[in-house]
Design an enzyme around this catalytic site. Structure first.
Site, PDB file in Angstrom:
ATOM      1  N   CYS A 124      -0.394   4.267   2.097  1.00 38.30           N
ATOM      2  CA  CYS A 124      -0.146   4.045   3.569  1.00 38.30           C
ATOM      3  C   CYS A 124       1.317   4.426   3.857  1.00 38.30           C
ATOM      4  O   CYS A 124       1.946   5.009   5.026  1.00 38.30           O
ATOM      5  CB  CYS A 124      -0.489   2.594   3.898  1.00 38.30           C
ATOM      6  SG  CYS A 124      -2.041   2.001   3.491  1.00 38.30           S
ATOM      7  N   ASP A 125       2.345   3.708   2.957  1.00 36.33           N
ATOM      8  CA  ASP A 125       3.875   3.410   3.612  1.00 36.33           C
ATOM      9  C   ASP A 125       4.528   4.505   2.716  1.00 36.33           C
ATOM     10  O   ASP A 125       5.881   4.535   2.981  1.00 36.33           O
ATOM     11  CB  ASP A 125       4.116   2.155   3.202  1.00 36.33           C
ATOM     12  CG  ASP A 125       3.383   1.219   4.348  1.00 36.33           C
ATOM     13  OD1 ASP A 125       3.015   1.776   5.317  1.00 36.33           O
ATOM     14  OD2 ASP A 125       3.288   0.062   3.930  1.00 36.33           O
TER      15      ASP A 125
ATOM     16  N   CYS B 143       0.827  -1.205  -0.073  1.00 34.65           N
ATOM     17  CA  CYS B 143      -0.043   0.165  -0.044  1.00 34.65           C
ATOM     18  C   CYS B 143       0.893   1.216   0.067  1.00 34.65           C
ATOM     19  O   CYS B 143       1.439   1.648   1.129  1.00 34.65           O
ATOM     20  CB  CYS B 143      -0.962  -0.242   1.318  1.00 34.65           C
ATOM     21  SG  CYS B 143      -1.920   1.425   1.235  1.00 34.65           S
TER      22      CYS B 143
END
Ligand code: NAP
Length: 306
Positions: A137-138, A134
């Site tokens: 997200c990261d 993701c």
């Protein structure tokens, strides 16, 4: 929480939430069960530019929240729970969950799909230490670092575009020389100088010590092996349907997706399917939402008849 409903919807992605909206507007007593976050896989999309009504695009997470809010406004009840069973007893459909057992006259299976792993040595070991699924997200953990994205579909390209805002270099590794991603995505990625394409190439292993340090690559056209130094690798190689629960109940196609007719009926009375889990779905938020509306309206007719 009551245990008997007219309709139970499994899954809180665009298909399930739209089904919930339509069912509640028809005054069907409905429970939607979701195990994690409302919005489905779309929550991982930083910006969805092809959902009508949002000319500037809409964040996937935001779209999920808005759909939930709209369905809730019309009275949709929801439960956060793991679903472990779906059985049919006479004219009742019994849903077993971590939070109790529920029954309904009809069910809409809108459990979507989940991301596929690359299944190469090092992938599992380095999850959270350089391997991610993701970018939304990261990506921020990879500021000014070199990263790779694996895959040739829309997910891989949109992940690469997002990562290019943080990373110093993004290599998109694709196993063929033809893209699965739509041309508009490829054009956008090609125009970004930090993104480069590594075609006809597979990842043989993810290597490192504490964190990921490099990937071992294989050029499938020339047979040449190489090493690509990266601090992170984002895997975006597609999805598989969440059909474990119903694989012995409804008909699946050769790739494991649920076969339905145009009314979203599975052939088992009272059991409907909608969204990405459905055979031949184009797996877009808009098609999932359309499926959800159709499933809810035909489930409504079914409920009125039994
Ligand atoms: P996808 O379209 O199925 O693409 C998967 C990609 O991964 C393909 O290029 C495939 O290669 C490659 N691949 C599969 N298994 C692999 C393996 N073991 N090793 C290496 N590569 C592998 O999946 P997706 O990109 O996740 O997209 C899923 C759906 O979501 C699509 O319908 C897509 O349009 C949609 N989506 C839409 C947006 C949007 O904003 N419109 C954004 C993201 C996703 P091959 O091409 O060789 O098969």
């Amino acid at each position: 929480m009551e245990n008997e409903y007219q309709l139970i919807i499994l899954g809180g992605g665009p298909a399930g939430l739209t089904a919930g909206l339509y069912a509640n507007r028809n005054k069907i007593n409905t429970l939607l069960i979701e195990k994690a976050m409302m919005g489905g896989l779309a929550v991982y999309a930083e910006l969805i530019e092809n959902y009508p009504g949002f000319p500037e695009g809409v964040g996937g997470m935001q779209l999920g929240e808005l759909m939930f809010k709209q369905a809730e406004k019309f009275g949709l009840k929801n439960l956060m729970a793991d679903i472990s069973g779906l059985d049919i007893k006479g004219q009742k459909i019994i849903i077993t969950t971590s939070e109790g057992v529920f029954s309904a006259k009809a069910v809409i299976i809108a459990l979507g799909s989940e991301r596929i792993n690359l299944n190469v040595p090092g992938e599992k070991e380095f999850v959270g230490r350089g391997v991610s699924y993701c970018a939304t997200c990261d990506a921020a953990f990879f500021r000014n670092k070199e990263v790779a994205v694996v895959g040739g579909g829309n997910s891989a390209i949109s992940e690469a575009i997002h990562l290019s805002k943080y990373a110093s270099k993004v290599s998109v590794i694709h196993r063929r020389d033809k893209w699965r991603a739509t041309p508009v995505f490829i054009d956008k990625a090609s125009a970004e100088p930090k993104i480069s394409f590594v075609l006809n190439t597979t990842v043989e292993s993810v290597e490192g010590e504490e964190n990921v340090k490099y990937l071992r690559l294989n050029n499938v056209a020339s047979g040449q092996k190489s090493v690509l130094p990266v601090s992170g690798v984002f895997v975006a190689v597609g999805q598989q349907p969440n059909t474990d629960l119903v694989k012995n109940l409804v008909k699946l196609d050769a790739t494991g997706y649920i076969v339905t007719n145009e009314k979203m009926e599975t052939g088992v009375p009272g059991v409907f399917a909608a969204g990405d889990i459905r055979s031949n779905s184009i797996r877009q938020c808009i098609s999932a939402a359309g499926d959800g509306a159709t499933a809810a309206l035909f489930a409504n007719r079914f409920i009125e008849q039994v």
